[in-house]
Design an enzyme around this catalytic site. Structure first.
Site, PDB file in Angstrom:
ATOM      1  N   LYS A  15     -85.681  59.202  41.365  1.00 50.45           N
ATOM      2  CA  LYS A  15     -86.009  58.032  42.194  1.00 50.45           C
ATOM      3  C   LYS A  15     -84.852  57.701  43.154  1.00 50.45           C
ATOM      4  O   LYS A  15     -85.059  57.541  44.347  1.00 50.45           O
ATOM      5  CB  LYS A  15     -86.294  56.805  41.307  1.00 50.45           C
ATOM      6  CG  LYS A  15     -87.480  56.981  40.378  1.00 50.45           C
ATOM      7  CD  LYS A  15     -87.762  55.723  39.569  1.00 50.45           C
ATOM      8  CE  LYS A  15     -86.680  55.354  38.571  1.00 50.45           C
ATOM      9  NZ  LYS A  15     -86.444  56.350  37.500  1.00 50.45           N
ATOM     10  N   ARG A  90     -91.487  47.539  36.374  1.00 50.39           N
ATOM     11  CA  ARG A  90     -91.460  48.421  35.213  1.00 50.39           C
ATOM     12  C   ARG A  90     -92.348  47.918  34.094  1.00 50.39           C
ATOM     13  O   ARG A  90     -92.431  48.554  33.044  1.00 50.39           O
ATOM     14  CB  ARG A  90     -90.029  48.481  34.674  1.00 50.39           C
ATOM     15  CG  ARG A  90     -89.229  49.648  35.188  1.00 50.39           C
ATOM     16  CD  ARG A  90     -87.795  49.411  34.794  1.00 50.39           C
ATOM     17  NE  ARG A  90     -87.131  50.598  34.419  1.00 50.39           N
ATOM     18  CZ  ARG A  90     -86.254  51.244  35.208  1.00 50.39           C
ATOM     19  NH1 ARG A  90     -86.009  50.803  36.421  1.00 50.39           N
ATOM     20  NH2 ARG A  90     -85.643  52.309  34.783  1.00 50.39           N
ATOM     21  N   ARG A 129     -75.992  64.590  35.298  1.00 48.26           N
ATOM     22  CA  ARG A 129     -75.701  63.624  36.368  1.00 48.26           C
ATOM     23  C   ARG A 129     -74.278  63.076  36.226  1.00 48.26           C
ATOM     24  O   ARG A 129     -73.830  62.739  35.133  1.00 48.26           O
ATOM     25  CB  ARG A 129     -76.683  62.452  36.304  1.00 48.26           C
ATOM     26  CG  ARG A 129     -76.287  61.351  37.298  1.00 48.26           C
ATOM     27  CD  ARG A 129     -77.352  60.332  37.508  1.00 48.26           C
ATOM     28  NE  ARG A 129     -77.839  59.744  36.274  1.00 48.26           N
ATOM     29  CZ  ARG A 129     -78.952  59.038  36.189  1.00 48.26           C
ATOM     30  NH1 ARG A 129     -79.695  58.849  37.249  1.00 48.26           N
ATOM     31  NH2 ARG A 129     -79.329  58.524  35.040  1.00 48.26           N
ATOM     32  N   ARG A 162     -72.835  57.977  33.327  1.00 51.23           N
ATOM     33  CA  ARG A 162     -73.264  56.574  33.212  1.00 51.23           C
ATOM     34  C   ARG A 162     -73.321  56.184  31.737  1.00 51.23           C
ATOM     35  O   ARG A 162     -73.695  56.996  30.908  1.00 51.23           O
ATOM     36  CB  ARG A 162     -74.654  56.441  33.857  1.00 51.23           C
ATOM     37  CG  ARG A 162     -74.727  55.382  34.917  1.00 51.23           C
ATOM     38  CD  ARG A 162     -75.994  55.492  35.714  1.00 51.23           C
ATOM     39  NE  ARG A 162     -77.184  55.147  34.946  1.00 51.23           N
ATOM     40  CZ  ARG A 162     -78.406  55.140  35.480  1.00 51.23           C
ATOM     41  NH1 ARG A 162     -78.583  55.466  36.748  1.00 51.23           N
ATOM     42  NH2 ARG A 162     -79.452  54.819  34.752  1.00 51.23           N
ATOM     43  N   ARG A 173     -84.729  55.301  26.518  1.00 49.36           N
ATOM     44  CA  ARG A 173     -85.230  54.933  27.852  1.00 49.36           C
ATOM     45  C   ARG A 173     -86.558  55.637  28.117  1.00 49.36           C
ATOM     46  O   ARG A 173     -87.463  55.063  28.723  1.00 49.36           O
ATOM     47  CB  ARG A 173     -84.200  55.303  28.922  1.00 49.36           C
ATOM     48  CG  ARG A 173     -83.021  54.328  28.963  1.00 49.36           C
ATOM     49  CD  ARG A 173     -81.803  54.909  29.638  1.00 49.36           C
ATOM     50  NE  ARG A 173     -82.027  55.316  31.003  1.00 49.36           N
ATOM     51  CZ  ARG A 173     -81.244  56.185  31.652  1.00 49.36           C
ATOM     52  NH1 ARG A 173     -80.180  56.705  31.058  1.00 49.36           N
ATOM     53  NH2 ARG A 173     -81.507  56.511  32.885  1.00 49.36           N
TER      54      ARG A 173
END
Ligand code: AP5
Length: 220
Positions: A15, A90, A129, A162, A173
């Site tokens: 996203k 969400r 990431r 992160r 998640r």
């Protein structure tokens, strides 16, 4: 071009990566609730301290908090000609609140784009990431030369994992996405606002698909 978009997708579906490109293309602001909450966390504001409780466990921050953030942000002058919502709504309550906000301004969403990527692939993406601790720029260990140096290619900030990108939190998640967010696909489909885009493949290829879908919607 005035355009009002939502980009949905599982954690790690791309996203943030695609939204940055879309915002450049259409000249509208990117409103990422994740980025807003992370900034509040970094600044240790009351909001940030509250959000941290939920984000560190991979849970959603309560609806009233997030809806309030978006409501305020959409009133900013730079949203007058459109916006791109990244990671909001969400939940069904958030989606209904967004509809109400837009109705008050006699407007509606042009399109909701869902980036479709299988869970195995998003887990791989998230584990690779690295995010810039300075400007938030997204990198990946498998592409982009800056990761090798450990520094951001835009601002030179340190590249870090992160807090919520550790495996157990990522699994949570994903569970929350399946449970609370995926049902929104049917909600937007029923309103004729949803387009599903295959999010697998090189970033440029995914961008071409997303852009084609958005331009089709903008013309209609
Ligand atoms: P948020 O920041 O929104 O995180 P997320 O939805 O989990 O999504 P990510 O940022 O992990 O991934 P992404 O889809 O943006 O993918 P990216 O482009 O980085 O939310 C974080 C938390 O905040 C939530 O868990 C919740 O607690 C809270 N929150 C936020 N909004 C909320 C709301 N509305 N209500 C309640 N709580 C809320 O890509 C991932 C990686 O893959 C990158 O390394 C990238 O380089 C790479 N990549 C991208 N595209 C490709 C490709 N095509 N091929 C290969 N790799 C790719």
């Amino acid at each position: 071009m005035a355009i009002r978009l939502v980009v949905m997708g599982a954690p790690g579906a791309g996203k943030g990566t695609q939204c940055e490109r879309l915002c450049r293309r259409f000249g509208v602001p990117q409103i990422s609730t994740g980025d807003i909450l992370r900034e509040a966390k970094r600044n240790k504001t009351t909001l940030g301290v509250k959000a941290e409780e939920f984000m560190s466990k991979g849970l959603l921050v309560p609806d009233d908090v997030v809806i309030g953030i978006v409501e305020e942000r959409l009133l900013s002058r730079d949203c007058a000609n459109g916006f791109l919502l990244d990671g909001f709504p969400r939940t069904l309550d958030q989606a209904e609140a967004l509809d109400r906000m837009l109705k008050q301004h006699s407007t509606r969403l042009d399109l909701v784009v869902s980036l479709d990527v299988a869970e195995d692939e998003v887990v791989k993406r998230i584990s690779g990431r690295r995010t810039c601790s300075g400007c938030g720029e997204i990198h990946h260990v498998s592409f982009g030369p800056a990761v090798g140096t450990g520094r951001c290619d835009k601002c030179g900030g340190a590249l870090v994992l992160r807090d919520d990108d550790r495996e157990a939190t990522v699994r949570e998640r994903l569970r929350v996405y399946r449970d609370k967010t995926a049902p929104l696909l049917a909600f937007y489909e029923a309103k004729g606002q949803l387009v599903r885009v295959d999010g697998v493949g090189p970033v440029d290829e995914v961008s071409t698909r997303v852009l084609a879908a958005v331009e089709r919607a903008a013309r209609s």
